[in-house]
Design a protein around this motif. Structure first.
Motif: not given
Lengths: 264, 348
Positions: A59-64
Protein backbone atom coordinates in the motif's frame (compact mmCIF):
# COMPACT_ATOMS: atom_id res chain seq x y z
CA UNK A 1 -9.47 36.02 -55.13
CA UNK A 2 -8.57 34.43 -51.84
CA UNK A 3 -11.18 32.13 -50.34
CA UNK A 4 -11.56 32.62 -46.61
CA UNK A 5 -12.55 29.66 -44.49
CA UNK A 6 -14.73 30.82 -41.61
CA UNK A 7 -13.14 29.92 -38.26
CA UNK A 8 -15.79 28.84 -35.82
CA UNK A 9 -14.90 29.08 -32.11
CA UNK A 10 -14.90 25.26 -31.83
CA UNK A 11 -12.54 24.89 -34.76
CA UNK A 12 -10.32 27.67 -33.41
CA UNK A 13 -10.14 25.96 -30.05
CA UNK A 14 -9.31 22.64 -31.62
CA UNK A 15 -6.51 24.22 -33.71
CA UNK A 16 -5.10 26.01 -30.67
CA UNK A 17 -5.32 22.75 -28.72
CA UNK A 18 -3.44 20.93 -31.45
CA UNK A 19 -0.70 23.54 -31.22
CA UNK A 20 -0.42 23.04 -27.46
CA UNK A 21 -0.28 19.26 -27.90
CA UNK A 22 2.49 19.53 -30.52
CA UNK A 23 4.41 21.82 -28.21
CA UNK A 24 4.02 19.30 -25.40
CA UNK A 25 5.50 16.59 -27.59
CA UNK A 26 8.39 18.79 -28.73
CA UNK A 27 9.50 19.80 -25.26
CA UNK A 28 11.33 17.62 -22.76
CA UNK A 29 9.14 18.23 -19.67
CA UNK A 30 6.59 15.53 -20.35
CA UNK A 31 9.25 12.95 -21.18
CA UNK A 32 11.26 13.71 -18.05
CA UNK A 33 8.17 13.32 -15.86
CA UNK A 34 7.06 10.19 -17.68
CA UNK A 35 10.53 8.67 -17.30
CA UNK A 36 10.40 9.48 -13.59
CA UNK A 37 7.07 7.73 -13.17
CA UNK A 38 8.27 4.92 -15.43
CA UNK A 39 11.32 4.40 -13.22
CA UNK A 40 9.06 4.18 -10.20
CA UNK A 41 6.89 1.65 -12.04
CA UNK A 42 9.97 -0.38 -12.98
CA UNK A 43 11.22 -0.35 -9.38
CA UNK A 44 7.79 -1.42 -8.11
CA UNK A 45 7.61 -4.17 -10.74
CA UNK A 46 11.02 -5.45 -9.64
CA UNK A 47 9.96 -5.39 -6.01
CA UNK A 48 6.71 -7.20 -6.87
CA UNK A 49 8.65 -9.94 -8.64
CA UNK A 50 11.07 -10.30 -5.72
CA UNK A 51 8.13 -10.25 -3.32
CA UNK A 52 6.63 -7.59 -1.10
CA UNK A 53 7.03 -8.52 2.55
CA UNK A 54 3.66 -7.34 3.81
CA UNK A 55 0.43 -5.70 2.58
CA UNK A 56 1.25 -2.40 4.33
CA UNK A 57 4.42 -2.05 2.26
CA UNK A 58 2.44 -2.76 -0.91
CA UNK A 59 0.00 0.00 0.00
CA UNK A 60 2.86 2.35 0.81
CA UNK A 61 4.37 1.75 -2.65
CA UNK A 62 1.02 2.39 -4.31
CA UNK A 63 0.56 5.59 -2.32
CA UNK A 64 4.06 6.73 -3.25
CA UNK A 65 3.32 6.08 -6.92
CA UNK A 66 -0.02 7.88 -6.89
CA UNK A 67 1.50 10.83 -5.01
CA UNK A 68 4.22 10.98 -7.65
CA UNK A 69 1.54 10.91 -10.34
CA UNK A 70 -0.33 13.79 -8.68
CA UNK A 71 2.89 15.78 -8.42
CA UNK A 72 4.05 15.05 -11.97
CA UNK A 73 0.73 15.75 -13.72
CA UNK A 74 0.24 19.04 -11.86
CA UNK A 75 3.81 20.11 -12.58
CA UNK A 76 3.35 19.27 -16.23
CA UNK A 77 0.21 21.40 -16.53
CA UNK A 78 1.87 24.29 -14.71
CA UNK A 79 4.93 24.19 -16.99
CA UNK A 80 2.71 23.98 -20.03
CA UNK A 81 0.11 26.59 -19.10
CA UNK A 82 2.37 29.20 -17.62
CA UNK A 83 4.30 29.74 -20.85
CA UNK A 84 1.39 29.66 -23.34
CA UNK A 85 0.47 33.33 -23.53
CA UNK A 86 3.92 34.87 -22.82
CA UNK A 87 5.49 32.59 -25.48
CA UNK A 88 2.86 33.57 -28.06
CA UNK A 89 3.45 37.26 -27.31
CA UNK A 90 7.27 36.95 -27.28
CA UNK A 91 7.27 34.94 -30.52
CA UNK A 92 4.73 37.33 -32.10
CA UNK A 93 2.64 34.32 -33.16
CA UNK A 94 -0.32 35.71 -31.28
CA UNK A 95 -0.96 38.49 -33.84
CA UNK A 96 -1.76 36.31 -36.88
CA UNK A 97 -3.91 34.13 -34.66
CA UNK A 98 -5.97 37.06 -33.40
CA UNK A 99 -6.13 38.46 -36.91
CA UNK A 100 -7.95 35.34 -38.18
CA UNK A 101 -10.08 36.64 -36.38
CA UNK A 102 -10.15 34.62 -33.25
CA UNK A 103 -11.56 36.22 -30.16
CA UNK A 104 -9.15 36.57 -27.29
CA UNK A 105 -11.63 34.77 -25.09
CA UNK A 106 -11.69 31.81 -27.51
CA UNK A 107 -7.92 31.81 -27.65
CA UNK A 108 -7.71 31.67 -23.86
CA UNK A 109 -10.34 28.95 -23.60
CA UNK A 110 -8.54 26.91 -26.26
CA UNK A 111 -5.26 27.16 -24.38
CA UNK A 112 -6.91 26.24 -21.08
CA UNK A 113 -8.83 23.25 -22.44
CA UNK A 114 -5.74 21.96 -24.27
CA UNK A 115 -3.53 22.24 -21.17
CA UNK A 116 -6.19 20.51 -19.07
CA UNK A 117 -6.64 17.75 -21.64
CA UNK A 118 -2.87 17.18 -21.88
CA UNK A 119 -2.66 17.01 -18.08
CA UNK A 120 -5.62 14.63 -17.83
CA UNK A 121 -4.13 12.39 -20.52
CA UNK A 122 -0.74 12.34 -18.79
CA UNK A 123 -2.44 11.67 -15.44
CA UNK A 124 -4.33 8.71 -16.85
CA UNK A 125 -1.21 7.28 -18.46
CA UNK A 126 0.82 7.68 -15.29
CA UNK A 127 -1.92 6.22 -13.07
CA UNK A 128 -2.00 3.14 -15.32
CA UNK A 129 1.81 2.94 -15.10
CA UNK A 130 1.63 3.09 -11.32
CA UNK A 131 -1.52 1.03 -10.75
CA UNK A 132 -0.79 -1.98 -12.96
CA UNK A 133 2.56 -3.12 -11.50
CA UNK A 134 1.75 -2.13 -7.89
CA UNK A 135 1.19 -5.07 -5.55
CA UNK A 136 -2.42 -4.66 -4.46
CA UNK A 137 -2.44 -6.74 -1.29
CA UNK A 138 -5.13 -4.71 0.46
CA UNK A 139 -8.61 -3.69 -0.64
CA UNK A 140 -9.03 -0.35 -2.45
CA UNK A 141 -12.37 1.11 -3.43
CA UNK A 142 -12.72 1.38 -7.20
CA UNK A 143 -15.53 3.88 -6.69
CA UNK A 144 -13.14 6.09 -4.77
CA UNK A 145 -10.49 5.62 -7.47
CA UNK A 146 -12.98 6.93 -10.04
CA UNK A 147 -13.82 9.87 -7.75
CA UNK A 148 -10.12 10.56 -7.18
CA UNK A 149 -9.39 10.61 -10.93
CA UNK A 150 -12.37 12.87 -11.61
CA UNK A 151 -11.32 15.34 -8.91
CA UNK A 152 -7.69 15.21 -10.08
CA UNK A 153 -8.93 16.26 -13.52
CA UNK A 154 -10.87 19.14 -11.96
CA UNK A 155 -7.70 20.03 -10.06
CA UNK A 156 -5.65 20.02 -13.28
CA UNK A 157 -8.19 22.33 -14.90
CA UNK A 158 -7.91 24.67 -11.94
CA UNK A 159 -4.10 24.60 -12.10
CA UNK A 160 -4.23 25.44 -15.80
CA UNK A 161 -6.61 28.36 -15.17
CA UNK A 162 -4.56 29.74 -12.27
CA UNK A 163 -1.33 29.38 -14.28
CA UNK A 164 -2.80 31.26 -17.25
CA UNK A 165 -4.08 33.97 -14.92
CA UNK A 166 -0.76 34.45 -13.17
CA UNK A 167 1.15 34.40 -16.45
CA UNK A 168 -0.85 37.48 -17.43
CA UNK A 169 0.05 39.27 -14.22
CA UNK A 170 3.71 38.47 -13.56
CA UNK A 171 6.72 37.14 -15.51
CA UNK A 172 6.43 33.43 -16.25
CA UNK A 173 9.20 32.37 -13.81
CA UNK A 174 7.50 34.15 -10.96
CA UNK A 175 4.13 32.78 -12.05
CA UNK A 176 5.50 29.23 -12.07
CA UNK A 177 6.91 29.57 -8.54
CA UNK A 178 3.67 31.14 -7.30
CA UNK A 179 1.51 28.36 -8.80
CA UNK A 180 3.89 25.70 -7.45
CA UNK A 181 3.65 27.17 -3.95
CA UNK A 182 -0.14 27.46 -4.18
CA UNK A 183 -0.62 23.91 -5.41
CA UNK A 184 1.84 22.07 -3.21
CA UNK A 185 2.02 24.25 -0.09
CA UNK A 186 -1.08 26.46 -0.28
CA UNK A 187 -3.11 24.43 2.24
CA UNK A 188 -0.22 24.34 4.72
CA UNK A 189 0.43 28.08 4.49
CA UNK A 190 -3.28 28.85 4.82
CA UNK A 191 -3.56 26.56 7.84
CA UNK A 192 -0.48 28.13 9.46
CA UNK A 193 -1.78 31.64 8.81
CA UNK A 194 -5.23 30.85 10.19
CA UNK A 195 -3.69 29.28 13.27
CA UNK A 196 -1.92 32.59 14.02
CA UNK A 197 -5.31 34.18 14.55
CA UNK A 198 -6.71 31.28 16.55
CA UNK A 199 -9.09 32.26 19.37
CA UNK A 200 -9.18 35.85 18.14
CA UNK A 201 -12.11 37.68 16.53
CA UNK A 202 -10.15 37.68 13.25
CA UNK A 203 -10.02 33.90 13.01
CA UNK A 204 -13.27 33.38 11.11
CA UNK A 205 -12.85 36.30 8.67
CA UNK A 206 -9.26 35.20 8.05
CA UNK A 207 -10.31 31.60 7.36
CA UNK A 208 -12.99 32.88 5.00
CA UNK A 209 -10.50 35.11 3.19
CA UNK A 210 -7.91 32.34 2.92
CA UNK A 211 -10.54 30.04 1.43
CA UNK A 212 -10.39 32.14 -1.77
CA UNK A 213 -6.90 30.72 -2.34
CA UNK A 214 -7.62 27.33 -3.94
CA UNK A 215 -6.87 24.43 -1.59
CA UNK A 216 -5.69 21.75 -4.00
CA UNK A 217 -5.29 19.16 -1.22
CA UNK A 218 -9.10 18.93 -1.06
CA UNK A 219 -9.13 17.62 -4.60
CA UNK A 220 -6.49 14.95 -3.92
CA UNK A 221 -8.11 11.72 -2.69
CA UNK A 222 -5.18 9.37 -3.35
CA UNK A 223 -4.21 8.98 0.31
CA UNK A 224 -7.85 8.44 1.23
CA UNK A 225 -7.90 5.70 -1.41
CA UNK A 226 -4.81 3.90 -0.14
CA UNK A 227 -5.99 4.35 3.44
CA UNK A 228 -8.91 2.04 2.64
CA UNK A 229 -11.58 4.67 3.37
CA UNK A 230 -15.01 4.56 1.73
CA UNK A 231 -15.84 6.76 -1.30
CA UNK A 232 -17.18 10.25 -0.71
CA UNK A 233 -20.91 10.75 -0.52
CA UNK A 234 -22.55 12.03 -3.72
CA UNK A 235 -23.14 15.39 -2.03
CA UNK A 236 -19.52 15.78 -0.91
CA UNK A 237 -18.15 14.71 -4.28
CA UNK A 238 -20.50 17.02 -6.19
CA UNK A 239 -19.69 19.85 -3.80
CA UNK A 240 -15.94 19.46 -4.34
CA UNK A 241 -16.30 19.18 -8.11
CA UNK A 242 -18.59 22.23 -8.17
CA UNK A 243 -16.17 24.21 -6.02
CA UNK A 244 -13.26 23.30 -8.32
CA UNK A 245 -15.29 24.23 -11.39
CA UNK A 246 -16.36 27.51 -9.80
CA UNK A 247 -12.78 28.49 -8.94
CA UNK A 248 -11.69 27.55 -12.47
CA UNK A 249 -14.47 29.63 -14.01
CA UNK A 250 -13.56 32.59 -11.80
CA UNK A 251 -9.86 32.34 -12.72
CA UNK A 252 -10.72 32.07 -16.41
CA UNK A 253 -13.13 35.00 -16.25
CA UNK A 254 -10.49 37.15 -14.60
CA UNK A 255 -7.89 36.01 -17.13
CA UNK A 256 -10.24 36.87 -20.00
CA UNK A 257 -10.87 40.29 -18.49
CA UNK A 258 -7.14 40.99 -18.15
CA UNK A 259 -6.29 39.56 -21.56
CA UNK A 260 -8.96 41.56 -23.36
CA UNK A 261 -7.69 44.78 -21.84
CA UNK A 262 -4.07 44.03 -22.44
CA UNK A 263 -2.26 46.15 -25.03
CA UNK A 264 -0.39 43.87 -27.40
CA UNK B 1 -23.91 37.94 -20.40
CA UNK B 2 -23.55 40.52 -17.68
CA UNK B 3 -25.96 38.69 -15.40
CA UNK B 4 -24.03 35.43 -15.80
CA UNK B 5 -20.85 37.29 -14.80
CA UNK B 6 -22.57 38.71 -11.75
CA UNK B 7 -23.82 35.25 -10.87
CA UNK B 8 -20.34 33.79 -11.26
CA UNK B 9 -18.72 36.35 -8.97
CA UNK B 10 -21.55 36.05 -6.48
CA UNK B 11 -21.11 32.27 -6.39
CA UNK B 12 -17.35 32.66 -6.09
CA UNK B 13 -17.83 35.14 -3.27
CA UNK B 14 -19.85 32.55 -1.38
CA UNK B 15 -17.59 29.62 -2.30
CA UNK B 16 -15.66 29.63 1.05
CA UNK B 17 -18.87 28.52 2.73
CA UNK B 18 -18.82 25.42 0.55
CA UNK B 19 -15.14 24.61 0.70
CA UNK B 20 -14.82 25.18 4.44
CA UNK B 21 -17.61 22.67 4.99
CA UNK B 22 -15.91 19.99 2.90
CA UNK B 23 -12.94 18.07 4.29
CA UNK B 24 -12.53 14.87 2.28
CA UNK B 25 -9.23 14.04 3.96
CA UNK B 26 -10.45 14.43 7.55
CA UNK B 27 -11.36 10.92 8.57
CA UNK B 28 -10.75 8.58 11.46
CA UNK B 29 -8.28 5.74 11.09
CA UNK B 30 -6.71 4.87 7.78
CA UNK B 31 -3.79 2.64 6.97
CA UNK B 32 -1.24 5.44 6.77
CA UNK B 33 -2.05 6.43 10.36
CA UNK B 34 -2.27 2.91 11.80
CA UNK B 35 0.58 2.05 14.14
CA UNK B 36 0.46 -1.62 13.10
CA UNK B 37 0.75 -0.72 9.42
CA UNK B 38 3.50 1.76 10.14
CA UNK B 39 5.46 -0.93 11.96
CA UNK B 40 4.94 -3.34 9.07
CA UNK B 41 6.13 -0.73 6.57
CA UNK B 42 9.10 0.21 8.70
CA UNK B 43 10.22 -3.37 9.05
CA UNK B 44 10.37 -3.97 5.30
CA UNK B 45 13.56 -3.80 3.27
CA UNK B 46 11.97 -1.20 0.97
CA UNK B 47 11.43 1.15 3.88
CA UNK B 48 15.09 0.84 4.84
CA UNK B 49 16.13 1.53 1.23
CA UNK B 50 13.91 4.59 1.10
CA UNK B 51 15.57 5.92 4.23
CA UNK B 52 14.02 9.23 5.23
CA UNK B 53 10.83 8.41 3.37
CA UNK B 54 10.40 5.16 5.24
CA UNK B 55 7.21 5.97 7.13
CA UNK B 56 5.22 8.08 4.71
CA UNK B 57 5.70 11.36 2.96
CA UNK B 58 3.35 13.09 5.37
CA UNK B 59 5.21 11.78 8.42
CA UNK B 60 8.50 13.55 7.76
CA UNK B 61 8.07 16.07 10.55
CA UNK B 62 7.57 13.23 12.99
CA UNK B 63 10.79 11.58 11.79
CA UNK B 64 12.49 14.93 12.31
CA UNK B 65 11.33 15.13 15.93
CA UNK B 66 12.42 11.55 16.49
CA UNK B 67 15.92 12.49 15.33
CA UNK B 68 15.99 15.53 17.61
CA UNK B 69 14.94 13.36 20.49
CA UNK B 70 17.71 10.88 19.84
CA UNK B 71 20.36 13.66 19.83
CA UNK B 72 20.39 13.73 16.02
CA UNK B 73 21.24 10.05 15.72
CA UNK B 74 19.29 8.13 13.09
CA UNK B 75 18.09 4.80 14.42
CA UNK B 76 16.24 2.06 12.62
CA UNK B 77 12.49 2.15 13.36
CA UNK B 78 11.98 0.70 16.80
CA UNK B 79 8.55 1.77 18.01
CA UNK B 80 6.46 -1.32 18.55
CA UNK B 81 2.70 -1.58 19.06
CA UNK B 82 2.97 -0.83 22.76
CA UNK B 83 5.18 2.23 22.33
CA UNK B 84 3.01 3.53 19.51
CA UNK B 85 0.11 4.16 21.85
CA UNK B 86 -0.49 7.64 23.24
CA UNK B 87 -0.67 5.95 26.61
CA UNK B 88 2.84 4.54 26.38
CA UNK B 89 4.39 7.56 24.69
CA UNK B 90 3.21 9.78 27.47
CA UNK B 91 3.68 7.30 30.31
CA UNK B 92 6.41 9.42 31.87
CA UNK B 93 3.80 11.90 33.00
CA UNK B 94 3.12 9.68 35.96
CA UNK B 95 4.27 11.33 39.13
CA UNK B 96 3.53 8.60 41.57
CA UNK B 97 5.17 5.37 40.64
CA UNK B 98 3.89 2.36 42.44
CA UNK B 99 5.40 -0.98 42.99
CA UNK B 100 5.03 -2.88 39.75
CA UNK B 101 5.16 -6.23 41.43
CA UNK B 102 1.98 -5.51 43.33
CA UNK B 103 -0.01 -4.67 40.27
CA UNK B 104 -0.67 -1.07 41.22
CA UNK B 105 -2.10 1.50 38.89
CA UNK B 106 -0.28 4.64 37.86
CA UNK B 107 -2.01 7.92 37.16
CA UNK B 108 -1.65 7.04 33.52
CA UNK B 109 -4.07 4.19 33.85
CA UNK B 110 -1.42 1.66 32.99
CA UNK B 111 -1.27 -1.46 35.12
CA UNK B 112 2.02 -3.00 36.06
CA UNK B 113 1.34 -6.59 36.85
CA UNK B 114 3.75 -9.40 37.73
CA UNK B 115 3.84 -10.41 34.06
CA UNK B 116 4.54 -6.91 32.81
CA UNK B 117 7.79 -6.91 30.88
CA UNK B 118 8.44 -3.19 30.52
CA UNK B 119 9.46 -0.62 33.06
CA UNK B 120 8.63 3.00 33.54
CA UNK B 121 11.42 4.13 31.30
CA UNK B 122 10.33 2.38 28.19
CA UNK B 123 8.43 5.35 26.78
CA UNK B 124 10.14 6.49 23.64
CA UNK B 125 10.73 9.95 24.93
CA UNK B 126 12.15 11.15 28.19
CA UNK B 127 13.41 14.32 29.76
CA UNK B 128 16.81 13.31 30.97
CA UNK B 129 19.48 11.17 29.37
CA UNK B 130 18.66 7.52 29.91
CA UNK B 131 20.75 5.05 31.72
CA UNK B 132 23.12 3.03 29.59
CA UNK B 133 21.23 0.29 27.84
CA UNK B 134 17.98 2.10 27.13
CA UNK B 135 16.84 0.73 23.75
CA UNK B 136 20.30 -0.81 23.54
CA UNK B 137 20.71 -2.92 20.46
CA UNK B 138 18.48 -0.83 18.18
CA UNK B 139 20.65 -0.60 15.04
CA UNK B 140 21.64 2.81 13.76
CA UNK B 141 21.06 3.76 10.12
CA UNK B 142 24.83 4.36 9.83
CA UNK B 143 26.46 1.00 10.41
CA UNK B 144 28.83 0.10 13.22
CA UNK B 145 32.55 -0.30 12.34
CA UNK B 146 32.18 -4.09 12.62
CA UNK B 147 29.31 -4.21 10.10
CA UNK B 148 30.50 -1.48 7.77
CA UNK B 149 32.14 -2.66 4.57
CA UNK B 150 32.99 0.89 3.51
CA UNK B 151 36.17 1.17 5.61
CA UNK B 152 37.47 4.74 5.64
CA UNK B 153 34.28 6.15 4.07
CA UNK B 154 32.26 4.50 6.83
CA UNK B 155 34.55 5.95 9.49
CA UNK B 156 34.22 9.38 7.91
CA UNK B 157 30.43 8.99 7.79
CA UNK B 158 30.33 8.20 11.52
CA UNK B 159 32.63 11.13 12.29
CA UNK B 160 30.74 13.81 10.38
CA UNK B 161 27.18 12.67 11.14
CA UNK B 162 25.66 12.23 14.61
CA UNK B 163 26.33 8.62 15.54
CA UNK B 164 26.44 6.60 18.73
CA UNK B 165 27.34 3.00 19.29
CA UNK B 166 23.96 1.23 19.31
CA UNK B 167 25.12 -1.04 22.15
CA UNK B 168 25.19 1.99 24.46
CA UNK B 169 21.50 2.72 24.09
CA UNK B 170 19.83 6.02 23.32
CA UNK B 171 20.73 9.42 24.68
CA UNK B 172 17.53 11.43 24.73
CA UNK B 173 17.56 15.21 24.76
CA UNK B 174 15.40 17.68 26.62
CA UNK B 175 12.18 18.06 24.62
CA UNK B 176 12.08 21.88 24.65
CA UNK B 177 13.36 22.29 21.11
CA UNK B 178 10.74 19.83 19.88
CA UNK B 179 7.79 22.02 20.82
CA UNK B 180 7.88 24.25 17.72
CA UNK B 181 7.95 21.14 15.55
CA UNK B 182 4.77 19.80 17.15
CA UNK B 183 3.18 23.21 16.77
CA UNK B 184 4.12 23.26 13.08
CA UNK B 185 3.01 19.67 12.64
CA UNK B 186 -0.46 20.41 13.96
CA UNK B 187 -0.76 23.75 12.21
CA UNK B 188 0.13 22.13 8.92
CA UNK B 189 -2.15 19.18 9.53
CA UNK B 190 -4.86 19.81 12.15
CA UNK B 191 -5.73 16.11 11.99
CA UNK B 192 -2.30 14.94 13.14
CA UNK B 193 -3.50 13.20 16.29
CA UNK B 194 -0.10 11.93 17.32
CA UNK B 195 1.34 15.42 16.97
CA UNK B 196 -1.30 16.86 19.29
CA UNK B 197 -0.98 14.04 21.81
CA UNK B 198 2.79 14.07 22.15
CA UNK B 199 3.04 17.84 21.83
CA UNK B 200 0.57 18.29 24.70
CA UNK B 201 2.55 15.83 26.77
CA UNK B 202 5.81 17.73 26.22
CA UNK B 203 4.08 20.98 27.06
CA UNK B 204 2.78 19.65 30.37
CA UNK B 205 6.16 19.98 32.04
CA UNK B 206 6.68 23.50 30.74
CA UNK B 207 3.21 24.91 31.16
CA UNK B 208 0.18 22.76 32.08
CA UNK B 209 -2.17 25.57 30.99
CA UNK B 210 -0.60 25.66 27.53
CA UNK B 211 -0.79 21.88 27.40
CA UNK B 212 -4.51 21.98 28.18
CA UNK B 213 -5.03 24.62 25.51
CA UNK B 214 -3.07 22.60 22.95
CA UNK B 215 -4.90 19.36 23.75
CA UNK B 216 -8.26 21.18 23.67
CA UNK B 217 -7.41 22.52 20.22
CA UNK B 218 -6.66 18.94 19.17
CA UNK B 219 -10.02 17.76 20.50
CA UNK B 220 -11.79 20.63 18.75
CA UNK B 221 -10.18 19.74 15.42
CA UNK B 222 -10.62 15.99 15.91
CA UNK B 223 -13.69 15.48 18.09
CA UNK B 224 -13.88 11.76 17.24
CA UNK B 225 -10.24 10.98 18.13
CA UNK B 226 -10.56 9.27 21.48
CA UNK B 227 -6.80 9.39 22.10
CA UNK B 228 -7.03 13.18 22.28
CA UNK B 229 -9.77 13.00 24.91
CA UNK B 230 -7.44 10.71 26.84
CA UNK B 231 -4.52 13.13 26.58
CA UNK B 232 -6.76 16.09 27.44
CA UNK B 233 -7.87 14.29 30.59
CA UNK B 234 -4.26 13.52 31.41
CA UNK B 235 -3.03 17.10 31.02
CA UNK B 236 -6.01 18.41 33.01
CA UNK B 237 -5.13 16.00 35.79
CA UNK B 238 -1.50 17.11 35.60
CA UNK B 239 -2.66 20.72 35.77
CA UNK B 240 -4.71 19.99 38.89
CA UNK B 241 -1.71 18.29 40.51
CA UNK B 242 0.53 21.21 39.58
CA UNK B 243 -1.92 23.66 41.20
CA UNK B 244 -2.02 21.52 44.33
CA UNK B 245 1.76 21.36 44.52
CA UNK B 246 2.50 24.98 43.62
CA UNK B 247 -0.19 26.90 45.44
CA UNK B 248 -1.25 24.51 48.17
CA UNK B 249 -4.83 24.87 46.98
CA UNK B 250 -7.48 22.56 48.39
CA UNK B 251 -9.42 19.81 46.65
CA UNK B 252 -12.43 22.07 46.22
CA UNK B 253 -10.40 24.56 44.18
CA UNK B 254 -9.24 21.93 41.74
CA UNK B 255 -12.62 20.17 41.62
CA UNK B 256 -13.74 21.88 38.35
CA UNK B 257 -10.52 20.79 36.63
CA UNK B 258 -10.90 17.24 37.93
CA UNK B 259 -14.53 17.16 36.77
CA UNK B 260 -13.41 18.25 33.32
CA UNK B 261 -10.71 15.57 33.32
CA UNK B 262 -13.24 12.90 34.30
CA UNK B 263 -15.62 14.07 31.57
CA UNK B 264 -12.79 13.92 29.06
CA UNK B 265 -11.76 10.39 30.06
CA UNK B 266 -15.38 9.25 29.93
CA UNK B 267 -15.88 10.78 26.51
CA UNK B 268 -12.65 9.11 25.34
CA UNK B 269 -13.82 5.75 26.66
CA UNK B 270 -17.26 6.16 25.03
CA UNK B 271 -15.71 7.02 21.66
CA UNK B 272 -13.23 4.17 21.94
CA UNK B 273 -15.98 1.68 22.73
CA UNK B 274 -17.99 2.93 19.76
CA UNK B 275 -15.00 2.55 17.42
CA UNK B 276 -13.60 -0.71 18.84
CA UNK B 277 -14.44 -3.95 17.03
CA UNK B 278 -16.05 -6.59 19.29
CA UNK B 279 -12.86 -8.63 19.60
CA UNK B 280 -10.57 -5.65 20.23
CA UNK B 281 -7.14 -5.94 18.64
CA UNK B 282 -7.61 -9.70 18.31
CA UNK B 283 -10.66 -9.16 16.11
CA UNK B 284 -10.20 -11.14 12.89
CA UNK B 285 -11.66 -8.39 10.67
CA UNK B 286 -9.63 -5.71 8.87
CA UNK B 287 -10.63 -3.00 11.32
CA UNK B 288 -7.15 -1.54 11.85
CA UNK B 289 -7.72 -1.67 15.61
CA UNK B 290 -4.30 -2.60 16.95
CA UNK B 291 -2.74 -3.13 20.36
CA UNK B 292 -1.81 0.53 20.74
CA UNK B 293 -5.44 1.62 20.24
CA UNK B 294 -6.61 -1.06 22.65
CA UNK B 295 -4.16 0.21 25.24
CA UNK B 296 -5.34 3.80 24.81
CA UNK B 297 -8.99 2.73 25.01
CA UNK B 298 -8.33 0.81 28.22
CA UNK B 299 -6.38 3.73 29.67
CA UNK B 300 -9.35 6.06 29.06
CA UNK B 301 -11.70 3.62 30.77
CA UNK B 302 -9.39 3.02 33.72
CA UNK B 303 -8.68 6.70 34.25
CA UNK B 304 -12.39 7.56 34.23
CA UNK B 305 -13.01 4.91 36.89
CA UNK B 306 -9.97 5.76 39.01
CA UNK B 307 -10.61 9.49 39.05
CA UNK B 308 -14.28 8.99 39.87
CA UNK B 309 -13.29 6.72 42.73
CA UNK B 310 -10.53 9.03 43.97
CA UNK B 311 -12.89 11.97 44.00
CA UNK B 312 -15.73 10.42 45.85
CA UNK B 313 -18.28 9.12 43.39
CA UNK B 314 -17.81 5.46 44.27
CA UNK B 315 -21.17 4.24 43.06
CA UNK B 316 -20.66 5.79 39.65
CA UNK B 317 -17.08 4.46 39.51
CA UNK B 318 -18.32 0.97 40.26
CA UNK B 319 -21.09 1.21 37.67
CA UNK B 320 -18.68 2.44 35.02
CA UNK B 321 -16.12 -0.25 35.87
CA UNK B 322 -18.82 -2.86 35.51
CA UNK B 323 -19.92 -1.46 32.12
CA UNK B 324 -16.37 -1.24 30.82
CA UNK B 325 -15.54 -4.76 32.01
CA UNK B 326 -18.34 -6.07 29.84
CA UNK B 327 -16.75 -4.39 26.83
CA UNK B 328 -13.07 -4.99 27.42
CA UNK B 329 -13.36 -8.39 29.05
CA UNK B 330 -10.60 -9.42 31.44
CA UNK B 331 -8.92 -6.37 32.92
CA UNK B 332 -7.36 -6.30 36.36
CA UNK B 333 -8.19 -2.70 37.26
CA UNK B 334 -11.72 -2.59 35.94
CA UNK B 335 -12.66 -5.92 37.48
CA UNK B 336 -11.22 -4.89 40.83
CA UNK B 337 -13.25 -1.70 40.84
CA UNK B 338 -16.40 -3.32 39.54
CA UNK B 339 -16.29 -5.74 42.47
CA UNK B 340 -15.25 -3.17 45.11
CA UNK B 341 -17.78 -2.39 47.84
CA UNK B 342 -19.16 1.13 47.80
CA UNK B 343 -17.60 2.96 50.71
CA UNK B 344 -18.69 6.46 51.72
CA UNK B 345 -15.10 7.67 52.27
CA UNK B 346 -13.15 8.77 49.22
CA UNK B 347 -9.50 7.79 49.23
CA UNK B 348 -6.74 9.86 47.73
Amino acid sequence: MIATIPVTPARAMSLIGRGVFIELLRRKDAYVLLVLVGLHALAVLTVSIVGVQNPATGTFLLNLGLTLTHFASHLLVMLLAVRQIPAEIDGRTLYPLLAKPIERRTFLLGKWSACTACGAGALLLMVVLVWVPAPKLEAYSLGLLAQALALQTVSLGLVAAVSLLLSLLVPRGVALVAVCLTVFLGDKVASLSAAQAADSPFERPLRWLLAYVPDFSKLDLFTRLTDGIAPLSVAAFTGLAAWGALCTAAALALSAHLFERRAL
Amino acid sequence: MKSSRVLLWLAFGLSPALVLALSPNAYQGGRSRSAADRNARNSSAIAVMLGEFRTSMSDLLFVKTERYLDSGIAYMPHIDDHLASVQAETAELAEHHHDAEHGHVEETGHVHGPDCDHGHDDGHADEAPHAEGEFAGTPTIIRTPEDDFRGFIGWLHREVKPWRDPRLGHEHTDGTELLPWYRMMTMADPHNIRGYAIGAWWLTDHSPEEAVRFASEGVENNPEAFQLHLILGRVLYAQANAILADTGAGQTQIAPIIDRAIASFRRGAELAIAQRPPGGYLDPGDSGWDESLEEDALASARMAVLLLENHGDLAEARRLASDYTQVFGVDYVLERHAAAPVSPEPHH
